[in-house]
Design a protein around this motif. Structure first.
Motif, PDB file in Angstrom:
ATOM      1  N   MET A 221       0.808  -1.218   0.000  1.00 19.35           N
ATOM      2  CA  MET A 221       0.000   0.000   0.000  1.00 19.35           C
ATOM      3  C   MET A 221       0.841   1.267   0.000  1.00 19.35           C
ATOM      4  SD  MET A 221      -3.120  -0.929  -0.256  1.00 19.35           S
ATOM      5  CE  MET A 221      -3.909   0.634   0.070  1.00 19.35           C
ATOM      6  N   ARG A 280      -4.245   5.570   2.803  1.00 18.40           N
ATOM      7  CA  ARG A 280      -4.378   4.632   1.686  1.00 18.40           C
ATOM      8  C   ARG A 280      -5.280   3.450   2.033  1.00 18.40           C
ATOM      9  NH1 ARG A 280       1.090   4.546  -2.063  1.00 18.40           N
ATOM     10  NH2 ARG A 280       0.582   6.544  -3.048  1.00 18.40           N
ATOM     11  N   LEU A 284      -8.696   2.439   0.146  1.00 14.61           N
ATOM     12  CA  LEU A 284      -8.962   1.077  -0.314  1.00 14.61           C
ATOM     13  C   LEU A 284     -10.331   0.584   0.135  1.00 14.61           C
ATOM     14  CD1 LEU A 284      -7.698  -1.447  -1.733  1.00 14.61           C
ATOM     15  CD2 LEU A 284      -6.960  -2.176   0.546  1.00 14.61           C
TER      16      LEU A 284
END
Length: 466
Positions: A221, A280, A284
């Motif tokens: 990530m 992040r 997601l």
């Protein structure tokens, strides 16, 4: 051999790696710099880790480095790794080995080897299966060991396994996820045979511990090519094994975005965010509630309250992956609040700004970035309107900060003051009163102690009459 510039300081006669190599050579052993340390040096990438390997067994390693090191770090001793701490740096030295998962075991079975060639053959990818033998005596030169063509693959930016992928991934199934982690962090392309093996073997990931999967996902990530890593994991079926909510988004169309489905939109949002893990992960997971909330009408498809459902799903998935309580709270809160700015299309009142800042807490800057990145529509007019709305919000926050203490919203009195003034014992009643005092602070802004006492008088009068 030509020494990469980043390795030159490590190969001076007084450098710790050379000091270690000479200690090992005096005892009849070889010492190699290995794996990612060599790869990153050849790529001229910054890297803090220095990993070494040797034919010496762990007990012999400890005996050799104990007089030299300031301290030993032995957390990995059961897997053949001894950490020597010198000048504040950890030098990890591992005995040649082969790691193989047996049956349904979640822990690798460690077998030691006497051969550097065998050790390198059991590593994950050829670009990590190179070693540099360190000089064990004055006048000796370092020697590059590259039996599997790692240098060629490094030049070609290719991720290929030293042995057949079925063997490499069978030895340690986590390597399937690591394949896409390196796609994300190095920007390399995966070998077709490796990708095909993941498609066939991804179910094998179930024997790997949640903690190891989580750590590998975190590294993916944070990669500069995170989109490529995520698409690889999804397209091969690997993502179904540890974040099944994400590939499920491919079935959901979003009429407001330029992408054909919510999955493509989600990965685009992740790619737009800065490499901050909480941000992040929130990107997601921010739309994973859409499949459960999809509704069709004459106006098309809608996903009302998907952020509420998605928050619960985010908590469940992150807990399953053994994230810390704080990380679960932070990411879940970002998911929960990411639609909030869209509810204030008519402008931001002072109370709405205060409530937004209070609810976001220390995640405020990340939340604003998530909301900005969540715009992937081709409709430029709509995109500009959303960005303008966030601009207006940030201006209103700055204006209110100049007028009042916005980041620590609290009433002018605390729970002890309430108990003293009303002669109340500790309990839920005091909590309810404090909530009412805070609600006034959010709705009306700062107010005085006398005004707070007036509220308490009103509460007392009401409850005495009752």
């Amino acid at each position: 051999m030509t020494v990469p510039p980043r390795l030159e300081p490590l190969l001076r006669a007084d450098a710790p790696p050379v000091e270690l190599a000479r200690r090992f050579a005096a005892a009849g052993y070889h010492l190699y710099l290995v794996g990612g340390s060599v790869r990153d040096a050849l790529l001229d990438r910054e890297g803090d880790d220095l990993d070494f390997t040797t034919e010496a067994r762990p007990e012999a390693i400890k005996e050799l480095v104990a007089p030299w090191a300031e301290d030993l770090y032995l957390a990995g001793e059961a897997f053949g790794t001894v950490g020597a701490i010198k000048h504040g740096r950890v030098f990890e030295i591992t005995t040649f080995r082969s790691e193989v998962y047996r049956g349904e075991s979640r822990k690798p079975e460690v077998t030691y080897s006497d051969s550097i060639a065998e050790d390198l053959s059991r590593r994950d990818f050829t670009v990590n299966a190179m070693a540099m033998q360190l000089p064990g005596a004055p006048g000796e030169l370092p020697e590059m060991i590259d039996p599997h063509g790692g240098l060629i693959d490094l030049a070609g930016r290719l991720l290929r396994t030293p042995l057949d992928p079925s063997i490499a991934f069978g030895d340690d199934p986590l390597r399937m996820l690591r394949l896409f982690r390196f796609v994300a962090t190095l920007g390399f392309s995966p070998d077709k045979e490796a990708v095909d093996a993941v498609r066939t073997m991804h179910g094998r990931l179930e024997i790997v511990s949640a903690e190891r999967i989580r750590d590998e996902l975190d590294k993916l990530m944070m990669g500069g090519q995170v989109g490529g890593g995520l698409w690889g994991a999804v397209d091969t079926g690997l993502a179904d094994e540890f974040i099944p909510e994400v590939p499920a988004l491919a079935l959901q169309q979003d009429p407001h975005q330029r992408h054909k489905d919510v999955l493509a939109h989600t990965i685009a949002v992740v790619e737009k965010t800065n490499p901050i893990l909480e941000l992040r992960l929130a990107a997601l997971f921010h739309d994973i509630g859409k499949p459960a909330t999809r509704q069709f009408s004459d106006g098309g498809v809608s996903f009302h309250h998907h952020e509420v459902v998605g928050t619960r799903m985010t908590r469940d998935r992150m807990r399953a992956l053994r994230y810390s309580k704080q990380m679960v709270r932070d990411v879940s809160q970002l998911v929960f609040l990411h639609m909030r700015p869209h509810t204030f299309k008519m402008g931001w009142t002072d109370s709405a700004v205060r409530r937004y800042v209070r609810d976001a807490g220390p995640m405020l800057a990340l939340l604003n970035e998530l909301v900005r990145c969540d715009v992937t529509t081709r409709n430029q007019k709509r995109a500009r309107a959303i960005q303008r709305r966030i601009d207006e919000l940030e201006v209103r926050i700055a204006e209110l900060r100049e007028q009042e203490e916005l980041d620590a919203l609290r009433p002018p009195i605390d729970g002890n003051d309430v108990m003293t003034y009303l002669d109340l014992p500790p309990g839920p009643v005091v909590g309810d009163i404090m909530k009412a005092l805070l609600e006034r602070r959010i709705e009306d802004g700062p107010y005085s102690v006398d005004e707070a006492h007036a509220m308490l008088d009103e509460w007392r009068d009401t409850h005495e009459q009752a």
